[in-house]
Scaffold this motif. Structure first.
Motif, PDB file in Angstrom:
ATOM      1  N   VAL A   1       0.805  -1.389   0.103  1.00 53.94           N
ATOM      2  CA  VAL A   1      -0.091  -0.092  -0.071  1.00 53.94           C
ATOM      3  C   VAL A   1       0.787   1.175  -0.142  1.00 53.94           C
ATOM      4  O   VAL A   1       1.864   1.316   0.629  1.00 53.94           O
ATOM      5  CB  VAL A   1      -0.984   0.113   1.126  1.00 53.94           C
ATOM      6  N   VAL A   2       0.513   2.203  -0.930  1.00 53.53           N
ATOM      7  CA  VAL A   2       1.285   3.358  -1.073  1.00 53.53           C
ATOM      8  C   VAL A   2       0.155   4.566  -0.832  1.00 53.53           C
ATOM      9  O   VAL A   2      -0.667   4.794  -1.106  1.00 53.53           O
ATOM     10  CB  VAL A   2       1.856   3.682  -2.615  1.00 53.53           C
ATOM     11  N   ASP A   3       0.611   5.601   0.077  1.00 58.53           N
ATOM     12  CA  ASP A   3       0.022   6.795   0.269  1.00 58.53           C
ATOM     13  C   ASP A   3       0.156   7.466  -0.957  1.00 58.53           C
ATOM     14  O   ASP A   3       1.670   8.039  -0.952  1.00 58.53           O
ATOM     15  CB  ASP A   3       0.403   7.582   1.339  1.00 58.53           C
ATOM     16  N   SER A   4      -0.592   7.750  -1.890  1.00 55.42           N
ATOM     17  CA  SER A   4      -0.590   8.638  -3.030  1.00 55.42           C
ATOM     18  C   SER A   4      -0.194  10.085  -3.082  1.00 55.42           C
ATOM     19  O   SER A   4       0.136  10.748  -3.897  1.00 55.42           O
ATOM     20  CB  SER A   4      -1.537   8.439  -3.942  1.00 55.42           C
ATOM     21  N   THR A   5      -0.210  10.422  -1.682  1.00 56.00           N
ATOM     22  CA  THR A   5      -0.086  11.978  -1.484  1.00 56.00           C
ATOM     23  C   THR A   5       1.151  12.009  -0.793  1.00 56.00           C
ATOM     24  O   THR A   5       1.673  13.278  -0.634  1.00 56.00           O
ATOM     25  CB  THR A   5      -1.175  12.405  -0.712  1.00 56.00           C
TER      26      THR A   5
ATOM     27  N   ARG B   1       8.255  10.650   0.926  1.00 56.46           N
ATOM     28  CA  ARG B   1       8.303   9.281   1.094  1.00 56.46           C
ATOM     29  C   ARG B   1       8.229   8.410  -0.150  1.00 56.46           C
ATOM     30  O   ARG B   1       8.429   6.914   0.099  1.00 56.46           O
ATOM     31  CB  ARG B   1       7.314   9.104   2.202  1.00 56.46           C
ATOM     32  N   PHE B   2       8.136   8.873  -1.278  1.00 61.27           N
ATOM     33  CA  PHE B   2       7.832   7.917  -2.523  1.00 61.27           C
ATOM     34  C   PHE B   2       9.121   7.161  -2.563  1.00 61.27           C
ATOM     35  O   PHE B   2       9.353   5.975  -2.837  1.00 61.27           O
ATOM     36  CB  PHE B   2       7.462   8.610  -3.553  1.00 61.27           C
ATOM     37  N   GLU B   3      10.260   7.801  -2.574  1.00 61.07           N
ATOM     38  CA  GLU B   3      11.658   7.037  -2.547  1.00 61.07           C
ATOM     39  C   GLU B   3      11.759   5.939  -1.474  1.00 61.07           C
ATOM     40  O   GLU B   3      12.266   4.996  -1.689  1.00 61.07           O
ATOM     41  CB  GLU B   3      12.933   8.182  -2.452  1.00 61.07           C
TER      42      GLU B   3
END
Length: 182
Positions: A91-95, A99-101
């Motif tokens: 699960v990725v928080d798209s906002t 922290r995407f990296e």
């Protein structure tokens, strides 16, 4: 084997037990997603300090969903839950742009684990109901998902709060899993 043949086969087969590992960084929405899949009310959720387990029964599947906390201090314990995993849901928080990296690096480390080799991967790009959310394709590109060659994977835009995009993608992932078992 076509899709209809696969669906007929699944319908006539006894319910299969599927172990689902639900992971991602803290505050991505893992526990809320698990509650939605289990058809539970999702009220205010507090950070998971260890793990939650829910059994989710669908038409042909008994899903045992393991939701493991995503705080940095807990991530070292994830490996204790890898045995017999049939599907990984990341699960990725798209906002959460900063922290995407980090989420990409954690996923890369996870997918390098020997016990998880070849396990199908479903990435939920969560929180799509928020205005500043990156699209699923943008997240897939940032996380280099297109370079994955050792497993079947799918990314699905979703919102745990609105329930949009959750049930369809779990079904697709189970179809992928069933097809892999032939």
């Amino acid at each position: 084997m076509g899709l209809l043949d696969l669906l007929r086969k699944m319908k006539s087969a006894p319910k299969q037990q599927i172990r689902v590992l639900l992971l991602g960084l803290d505050n991505a929405g893992k526990t809320t997603i698990m509650k939605v899949l289990a058809k539970e009310e999702h009220t205010k959720t507090t950070p998971t300090q260890g793990f939650n387990v829910k059994s989710v029964v669908t038409n042909s599947w008994n899903l045992n969903v393991w939701d493991i906390g995503g705080q940095k201090a807990i991530r070292t314990y994830w490996k204790n839950y890898f045995d017999n995993t049939d599907i990984i849901i990341w699960v990725v928080d798209s906002t959460d742009n900063p922290r995407f990296e980090e989420t990409g690096m954690e996923l890369d480390e996870l997918l390098d684990e020997e016990k998880l080799k070849g396990v199908p991967l479903l990435v939920y790009a969560n929180k799509q109901d928020l205005l500043n959310a990156k699209t699923a394709s943008e997240i897939a590109e940032m996380m280099n998902l297109q370079t994955l060659r050792d497993r079947v994977w799918q990314i699905q835009a979703c919102s745990a709060m609105t329930k949009e995009g959750l049930t369809v993608s779990i079904g697709v992932s189970l179809l992928v899993y069933a097809n892999k078992q032939d």
